[in-house]
Design an enzyme around this catalytic site. Structure first.
Site, PDB file in Angstrom:
ATOM      1  N   HIS A  14       0.856  -1.202   0.000  1.00 64.28           N
ATOM      2  CA  HIS A  14       0.000   0.000   0.000  1.00 64.28           C
ATOM      3  C   HIS A  14       0.891   1.250   0.000  1.00 64.28           C
ATOM      4  CE1 HIS A  14      -3.943   1.960   1.544  1.00 64.28           C
ATOM      5  NE2 HIS A  14      -3.144   2.922   1.079  1.00 64.28           N
ATOM      6  N   HIS A  16       1.433   5.335  -1.672  1.00 65.30           N
ATOM      7  CA  HIS A  16       1.002   6.474  -2.492  1.00 65.30           C
ATOM      8  C   HIS A  16       2.252   7.094  -3.087  1.00 65.30           C
ATOM      9  CE1 HIS A  16      -3.162   6.267  -1.150  1.00 65.30           C
ATOM     10  NE2 HIS A  16      -2.657   5.896   0.004  1.00 65.30           N
ATOM     11  N   LYS A 103      -9.110  -0.808  -6.203  1.00 68.97           N
ATOM     12  CA  LYS A 103      -9.191  -0.200  -4.880  1.00 68.97           C
ATOM     13  C   LYS A 103     -10.499   0.549  -4.726  1.00 68.97           C
ATOM     14  CE  LYS A 103      -7.889   1.580  -0.915  1.00 68.97           C
ATOM     15  NZ  LYS A 103      -6.681   2.194  -0.418  1.00 68.97           N
ATOM     16  N   HIS A 142     -10.586   0.477   1.382  1.00 66.92           N
ATOM     17  CA  HIS A 142     -10.451   1.426   2.492  1.00 66.92           C
ATOM     18  C   HIS A 142     -11.718   1.232   3.330  1.00 66.92           C
ATOM     19  CE1 HIS A 142      -9.061   5.387   4.256  1.00 66.92           C
ATOM     20  NE2 HIS A 142     -10.210   5.135   4.862  1.00 66.92           N
ATOM     21  N   HIS A 179      -5.038  -1.064   5.876  1.00 62.65           N
ATOM     22  CA  HIS A 179      -4.665  -0.282   7.073  1.00 62.65           C
ATOM     23  C   HIS A 179      -5.656  -0.428   8.232  1.00 62.65           C
ATOM     24  CE1 HIS A 179      -7.424   2.372   5.008  1.00 62.65           C
ATOM     25  NE2 HIS A 179      -6.523   2.842   4.177  1.00 62.65           N
ATOM     26  N   ASP A 252       0.861   2.349   3.608  1.00 64.47           N
ATOM     27  CA  ASP A 252       0.047   3.547   3.364  1.00 64.47           C
ATOM     28  C   ASP A 252       0.901   4.803   3.469  1.00 64.47           C
ATOM     29  OD1 ASP A 252      -2.159   5.058   2.719  1.00 64.47           O
ATOM     30  OD2 ASP A 252      -3.076   4.943   4.704  1.00 64.47           O
TER      31      ASP A 252
END
Ligand code: NCD
Ligand code: ZN
Length: 345
Positions: A14, A16, A103, A142, A179, A252
């Protein structure tokens, strides 16, 4: 001689990576120690929604890797964002373009979820999930819902019935609850079938709500889902260090330029990439489970995704104290200005 830990290269399920200048700033950290990283699709202005977007974003990441002075054996794993209008045809094309997962951001729960999914159980979106199941793509969720009169601290818990319903309806769809931040979520994932797993971040293993708002407001600890209570954190540490293969690393890492965090309506996201293996080593060491770190970082994620383990290069952590810089590029990293016990060599 200083103590050492040698690890198979990590799979960070995960990440970004963002785009443009920020991509170039942040990607080298993950590429340094990870063999693979799941590239989250919530980029702006261009979100990753289609096969064409996947091809474009992979190209951007590869170009950024090529421009780095050091050569890393790092492979981005691509995803697409699933919205209300994502069709089975779009899934087929995204899969063909190499996306390994879709996702879901429920509407309004986090950074760039303004066009997130509104409805998990209408027939159209079920067809899309079925197409993912048939293609062997994973569904990454999420797991929070923004409901009226529901505090941010309860958003994960109220999502869990939706997770149960999805796992029941699509028994062959691999689902990752991303997460996890509560004991309740850990328990749900533990009890569900082998098609359901969870990622755990380094910062949720370290923080409680006190670290966000309890001693002055600390914007660099602000993220979704919010860090919760001590008992929740205990459950996350127990899960991450339990060698239950349903729980694996997804950092994350979510960089935002300093001025986007230190302002009246700060962006959510903790930038852990520059300190990730070092912080994880501290957490695992604190519960005397250092010997279980590698399975969490470098085995269980790959196994759930159906990927071979990273072979070849390894990473070495050496026990030497260092101080995390106050700022790295445009972003304030997790644990900025504090001492860490392990260094990446
Ligand atoms: C993430 C981001 O900044 O993109 N923010 C966060 O607080 N975790 C989005 C996300 O994963 O929720
Ligand atoms: Zn994220």
């Amino acid at each position: 001689m200083n103590e050492k830990i040698i690890l198979r290269r990590l799979d960070d399920m995960h990440c970004h990576f963002r785009t443009d200048l920020l991509l170039k700033e942040v990607l080298p950290f993950t590429a340094q120690y990870a063999g693979r990283g799941i590239a989250m699709p919530n980029t702006r202005p261009r979100a990753i929604l289609t096969g064409d977007d996947v091809v474009w974003y992979r190209g951007e990441i590869k170009r950024a890797l090529d421009e780095m002075p050091d050569r890393y054996s790092f492979e981005p794993l691509m995803t697409v964002e699933i919205r209300d209008n994502t069709t089975p045809q779009m899934i087929a094309k995204a899969h063909h373009a190499g996306a390994v997962a879709g996702k879901v951001y429920p509407l309004g729960v986090t950074t760039n979820s303004d066009e997130g999914l509104r409805d998990f159980d209408n027939e159209r979106i079920s067809e899309t999930f079925r197409a993912m199941q048939d293609a062997g793509m994973l569904l990454l969720i999420h797991g929070e819902l923004d409901r009226e009169r529901t505090l941010v601290m309860k958003r994960e818990e109220i999502f869990l019935p939706t997770l149960l319903a999805l796992a029941d309806k699509f028994p062959n769809l691999k689902i990752v609850l991303e997460h996890v931040s509560t004991r309740a979520a850990v328990e749900s994932v533990r009890q569900l079938g082998n098609n359901v797993a969870a990622t755990i971040t380094a910062h949720h293993l370290c923080l409680t709500l006190n670290d966000v708002v309890g001693y002055g407001i600390q914007p660099h600890h602000g993220c979704m889902p919010m860090p919760k209570d001590f008992d929740d954190r205990d459950a996350l540490i127990a899960a991450a260090t339990s060698e239950n293969p349903k729980f694996f690393l997804g950092s994350d890492t979510a960089p935002h330029p300093r001025e986007k965090k230190e302002c009246a309506k700060g962006a959510c996201g903790v930038y852990t990439a520059p300190v990730l293996p070092q912080v994880l080593a501290e957490v695992f060491e604190s519960v005397k489970r250092l010997n279980r770190l590698e399975n969490f970082t470098s085995r269980f994620g790959a196994e759930f995704y159906g990927l071979p383990l990273n072979e070849g290069a390894i990473i070495t952590l050496v026990k030497t104290e260092w101080v995390v810089p106050e700022q790295i590029g445009s972003v304030v990293p997790f644990r900025a200005g504090t001492k860490l016990q392990w260094q990446l060599s």
